[in-house]
Design a protein around this motif. Structure first.
Motif, PDB file in Angstrom:
ATOM      1  N   LYS A   1      20.718   7.589  16.739  1.00 12.81           N
ATOM      2  CA  LYS A   1      19.385   7.900  16.190  1.00 12.81           C
ATOM      3  C   LYS A   1      18.594   8.843  17.099  1.00 12.81           C
ATOM      4  CE  LYS A   1      16.548   3.916  17.722  1.00 12.81           C
ATOM      5  NZ  LYS A   1      17.062   3.923  19.056  1.00 12.81           N
ATOM      6  N   ASP A   2      18.919   8.876  18.364  1.00 14.31           N
ATOM      7  CA  ASP A   2      18.213   9.757  19.284  1.00 14.31           C
ATOM      8  C   ASP A   2      18.920  11.094  19.479  1.00 14.31           C
ATOM      9  OD1 ASP A   2      16.271   7.775  19.811  1.00 14.31           O
ATOM     10  OD2 ASP A   2      17.633   6.808  21.241  1.00 14.31           O
ATOM     11  N   VAL A   3      20.092  11.235  18.857  1.00 14.29           N
ATOM     12  CA  VAL A   3      20.895  12.437  19.091  1.00 14.29           C
ATOM     13  C   VAL A   3      21.109  13.231  17.801  1.00 14.29           C
ATOM     14  CG1 VAL A   3      23.088  13.329  19.975  1.00 14.29           C
ATOM     15  CG2 VAL A   3      22.077  11.291  20.993  1.00 14.29           C
ATOM     16  N   ARG A   4      21.757  12.603  16.823  1.00 12.00           N
ATOM     17  CA  ARG A   4      22.064  13.248  15.535  1.00 12.00           C
ATOM     18  C   ARG A   4      22.211  12.128  14.514  1.00 12.00           C
ATOM     19  NH1 ARG A   4      23.704  18.436  14.654  1.00 12.00           N
ATOM     20  NH2 ARG A   4      24.843  18.903  12.722  1.00 12.00           N
ATOM     21  N   PRO A   5      21.113  11.635  13.953  1.00 12.45           N
ATOM     22  CA  PRO A   5      21.109  10.335  13.280  1.00 12.45           C
ATOM     23  C   PRO A   5      21.760  10.264  11.896  1.00 12.45           C
ATOM     24  CG  PRO A   5      18.911  11.297  13.265  1.00 12.45           C
ATOM     25  CD  PRO A   5      19.759  12.196  14.105  1.00 12.45           C
ATOM     26  N   PHE A   6      21.949  11.400  11.212  1.00 15.81           N
ATOM     27  CA  PHE A   6      22.338  11.305   9.801  1.00 15.81           C
ATOM     28  C   PHE A   6      23.789  11.716   9.572  1.00 15.81           C
ATOM     29  CE2 PHE A   6      17.799  12.417  10.093  1.00 15.81           C
ATOM     30  CZ  PHE A   6      17.267  11.239   9.592  1.00 15.81           C
ATOM     31  N   ILE A   7      24.497  10.902   8.788  1.00 12.58           N
ATOM     32  CA  ILE A   7      25.885  11.208   8.453  1.00 12.58           C
ATOM     33  C   ILE A   7      26.182  10.750   7.028  1.00 12.58           C
ATOM     34  CG2 ILE A   7      26.716   9.044   9.492  1.00 12.58           C
ATOM     35  CD1 ILE A   7      29.322  10.588  10.218  1.00 12.58           C
ATOM     36  N   VAL A   8      26.901  11.582   6.286  1.00 15.68           N
ATOM     37  CA  VAL A   8      27.346  11.264   4.932  1.00 15.68           C
ATOM     38  C   VAL A   8      28.822  11.626   4.854  1.00 15.68           C
ATOM     39  CG1 VAL A   8      27.187  11.972   2.510  1.00 15.68           C
ATOM     40  CG2 VAL A   8      25.111  11.573   3.820  1.00 15.68           C
ATOM     41  N   CYS A   9      29.632  10.724   4.257  1.00 13.59           N
ATOM     42  CA  CYS A   9      31.076  10.935   4.196  1.00 13.59           C
ATOM     43  C   CYS A   9      31.625  10.602   2.818  1.00 13.59           C
ATOM     44  CB  CYS A   9      31.793  10.065   5.229  1.00 13.59           C
ATOM     45  SG  CYS A   9      31.227  10.283   6.922  1.00 13.59           S
ATOM     46  N   CYS A  10      32.777  11.171   2.495  1.00 17.00           N
ATOM     47  CA  CYS A  10      33.511  10.767   1.301  1.00 17.00           C
ATOM     48  C   CYS A  10      34.960  11.192   1.452  1.00 17.00           C
ATOM     49  CB  CYS A  10      32.896  11.357   0.032  1.00 17.00           C
ATOM     50  SG  CYS A  10      33.084  13.135  -0.119  1.00 17.00           S
TER      51      CYS A  10
ATOM     52  N   VAL B   1      32.484   6.416   0.108  1.00 16.06           N
ATOM     53  CA  VAL B   1      32.613   5.920   1.483  1.00 16.06           C
ATOM     54  C   VAL B   1      31.277   5.312   1.902  1.00 16.06           C
ATOM     55  CG1 VAL B   1      32.885   6.589   3.910  1.00 16.06           C
ATOM     56  CG2 VAL B   1      34.447   7.505   2.183  1.00 16.06           C
ATOM     57  N   ARG B   2      31.365   4.108   2.444  1.00 16.04           N
ATOM     58  CA  ARG B   2      30.161   3.423   2.923  1.00 16.04           C
ATOM     59  C   ARG B   2      29.926   3.742   4.390  1.00 16.04           C
ATOM     60  NH1 ARG B   2      30.203  -2.315   3.053  1.00 16.04           N
ATOM     61  NH2 ARG B   2      32.440  -2.154   3.399  1.00 16.04           N
ATOM     62  N   VAL B   3      28.666   4.010   4.726  1.00 14.37           N
ATOM     63  CA  VAL B   3      28.241   4.119   6.122  1.00 14.37           C
ATOM     64  C   VAL B   3      27.385   2.892   6.401  1.00 14.37           C
ATOM     65  CG1 VAL B   3      26.913   5.446   7.792  1.00 14.37           C
ATOM     66  CG2 VAL B   3      28.298   6.635   6.087  1.00 14.37           C
TER      67      VAL B   3
ATOM     68  N   LEU C   1      24.452  -1.901   4.794  1.00 16.80           N
ATOM     69  CA  LEU C   1      24.685  -0.578   4.215  1.00 16.80           C
ATOM     70  C   LEU C   1      23.563   0.393   4.577  1.00 16.80           C
ATOM     71  CD1 LEU C   1      26.474   1.144   2.294  1.00 16.80           C
ATOM     72  CD2 LEU C   1      24.953   0.437   0.445  1.00 16.80           C
ATOM     73  N   LYS C   2      23.939   1.571   5.076  1.00 19.58           N
ATOM     74  CA  LYS C   2      22.982   2.630   5.370  1.00 19.58           C
ATOM     75  C   LYS C   2      23.059   3.731   4.305  1.00 19.58           C
ATOM     76  CE  LYS C   2      22.467   4.069   9.659  1.00 19.58           C
ATOM     77  NZ  LYS C   2      21.091   3.696  10.039  1.00 19.58           N
ATOM     78  N   VAL C   3      24.270   4.141   3.982  1.00 15.51           N
ATOM     79  CA  VAL C   3      24.485   5.202   2.990  1.00 15.51           C
ATOM     80  C   VAL C   3      25.757   4.918   2.204  1.00 15.51           C
ATOM     81  CG1 VAL C   3      24.644   7.692   2.597  1.00 15.51           C
ATOM     82  CG2 VAL C   3      23.605   6.858   4.700  1.00 15.51           C
ATOM     83  N   LEU C   4      25.695   5.170   0.901  1.00 15.82           N
ATOM     84  CA  LEU C   4      26.895   5.148   0.062  1.00 15.82           C
ATOM     85  C   LEU C   4      26.934   6.499  -0.647  1.00 15.82           C
ATOM     86  CD1 LEU C   4      29.283   3.642  -1.320  1.00 15.82           C
ATOM     87  CD2 LEU C   4      27.668   3.026  -3.127  1.00 15.82           C
ATOM     88  N   TYR C   5      28.037   7.225  -0.449  1.00 19.09           N
ATOM     89  CA  TYR C   5      28.152   8.527  -1.106  1.00 19.09           C
ATOM     90  C   TYR C   5      29.511   8.625  -1.797  1.00 19.09           C
ATOM     91  CZ  TYR C   5      28.130  13.473  -2.118  1.00 19.09           C
ATOM     92  OH  TYR C   5      28.161  14.668  -2.783  1.00 19.09           O
ATOM     93  N   PRO C   6      29.529   9.159  -3.056  1.00 18.75           N
ATOM     94  CA  PRO C   6      28.371   9.531  -3.858  1.00 18.75           C
ATOM     95  C   PRO C   6      27.796   8.342  -4.611  1.00 18.75           C
ATOM     96  CG  PRO C   6      30.392  10.163  -4.988  1.00 18.75           C
ATOM     97  CD  PRO C   6      30.808   9.555  -3.682  1.00 18.75           C
TER      98      PRO C   6
END
Length: 463
Positions: free
Chosen positions: A213-222, A433-435, A442-447
């Protein structure tokens, strides 16, 4: 002591971040208080009109308001009107009004003399052709279209559109197609099928450590299945396409970075983590294993040498994004179950998971230090681009060839259709893919259901 009467309150202020508040409007006082402002960040508020009250009457500031303002961000607001007075911002180079409520774009945008990068995605524009251009990130084309009167009102544009229409009608007759135009357009759309977590016997999971979170906080994968990189120049085409995405939508990697991997070479689960520069080790594309701090030093020397020689400066463009990690105590990295670093954004992928001509299944990753929505927008566009390249390869029936598998830092991928002869509309399969965080939340689910909507005018998603 206060400022002298009539003097600016903040004469040295260059950047102002008011994002994530509940602001409904801004008054003209800011233009007087901060005449040297270069960047104004207003995303995540409730603004309804832009520039709105920000700009005082022309007579109030003889030199013009915000003469140095080059970057204006107002994504994720409620902007329903983008005023023609936007052209008063004479230094504006970058404008972001994504995810608002705009139905039209003013022709005055074409009068912004320095505007080079604009993000209008996530608005419900009435002009569907303009919406396609917006989703394709063609800022120059958008401005030319608006300059010609939009909706094809310019005479030259009308002539071209009429010619295209006749050509389409002629092709329909030739193909024996008597169906409605919209049916033809729907049938010609590219297809993508989504495989949900619940349908997947072995879904891939990415865990995120708190340190990012202090460096590069966001990621999305699939995961993307159904690609074929063997024919002709398929690999080269996607390498150049991804390079263009990095230049355009990723703003030279400053807002986001794409990384792609051969799924078969990945051992899950994956961890998105941070490591100190002198401990993080990676085998970069086309290089031997090296510590991150040594790799950066090496790349900085190479970039400097390129500049001195003034030759092939645009091959890697390294000096454009190396500084993104300046001053960081830790560097971001994606680590597999064996402890190997497979990605070091925004710098490079790993040779371990490099995509080759015989790669069939891909793991796609987009990271950002700016916002989660940017990651999703970039991923949407990447998947659309892969689908377009798939169809191009199918239609051209290229023979399998020996692409020159040139490597590029932060590995551009190269993707194309399914093996053998497939129906023209055979869909790619995107696996969710779940992050999650370290507690499995769960933080992110894409798509998700709302993803891939930015490219819906060009892509049919089977959910």
């Amino acid at each position: 002591a206060g400022a002298p009467e009539g003097a600016p309150a903040f004469p040295q202020l260059r950047s102002l971040n008011l994002s994530g508040n509940r602001l409904r409007e801004l008054g003209p006082g800011l233009a007087r208080a901060a005449p040297q402002l270069q960047a104004l960040l207003l995303s995540g508020n409730r603004l309804r009109v832009l520039p709105g009250g920000l700009l005082p009457p022309p007579a109030a500031l003889p030199g013009g308001p915000f003469p140095l303002l080059s970057r204006l961000e107002a994504a994720d607001n409620e902007v329903a009107e983008l005023g023609a007075d936007i052209a008063a911002l004479s230094a504006l180079k970058s404008l972001d009004v994504a995810n608002n409520q705009l139905k039209e774009l003013p022709a005055a945008l074409a009068d912004c003399p320095r505007l080079k990068e604009a993000n209008f995605r996530g608005n419900q524009l009435k002009d569907k052709r303009l919406e396609k251009m917006v989703n394709g990130c063609q800022t120059k084309a958008i401005l030319e279209y608006l300059r010609a009167g939009g909706r094809g009102k310019g005479k030259a544009e009308s002539t071209r559109e009429e010619a295209r229409k006749k050509k389409r009608e002629k092709q329909q007759k030739k193909d024996g197609g008597d169906g409605e135009q919209d049916e033809v357009e729907e049938a010609s759309k590219l297809l993508v099928k989504v495989l949900h977590i619940s349908e997947n016997p072995a879904p891939l999971v990415v865990k995120v450590s708190p340190g990012v979170k202090d460096v590069r906080p966001f990621i999305v994968c699939c995961v993307l299945k159904g690609v074929n990189l063997k024919p002709g120049n398929a690999l080269k085409r996607f390498l150049s396409a991804q390079t263009k995405l990095h230049e355009d939508i990723c703003e030279k990697r400053t807002v986001a970075t794409i990384a792609t991997h051969d799924l078969q070479l990945i051992k899950g689960p994956l961890i998105y983590d941070v490591q100190p520069p002198d401990e993080l080790r990676i085998m970069p594309l086309g290089r031997k294993e090296i510590k991150a701090k040594d790799l950066l030093r090496q790349l900085q020397l190479e970039a400097e040498e390129q500049r001195k020689q003034k030759k092939r400066q645009n091959v890697s463009g390294l000096h454009r994004y190396l500084q993104l990690l300046d001053g960081k105590d830790n560097y971001p990295c994606l680590v597999d179950a064996e402890g190997a670093v497979i990605s070091f954004p925004p710098i490079t992928n790993s040779e371990k998971t490099k995509i080759r001509k015989d790669t069939r299944d891909l793991f796609l990753e987009v990271t950002s230090g700016t916002s989660l929505q940017i990651c999703k927008d970039v991923m949407d566009t990447l998947i659309l681009k892969i689908a377009e390249l798939n169809r191009f390869t199918l239609e051209n029936k290229e023979e399998s060839g020996s692409d020159n598998e040139s490597d590029a830092l932060c590995g551009p991928v190269n993707l194309n259709p399914t093996q053998n002869i497939q129906p023209m509309n055979f869909p790619l399969v995107v696996e969710q893919v779940r992050v999650v965080d370290t507690d499995e939340n769960l933080k992110v689910l894409y798509p998700s259901k709302t993803d891939l909507t930015t490219v819906s005018s060009l892509l049919t998603v089977i959910r």
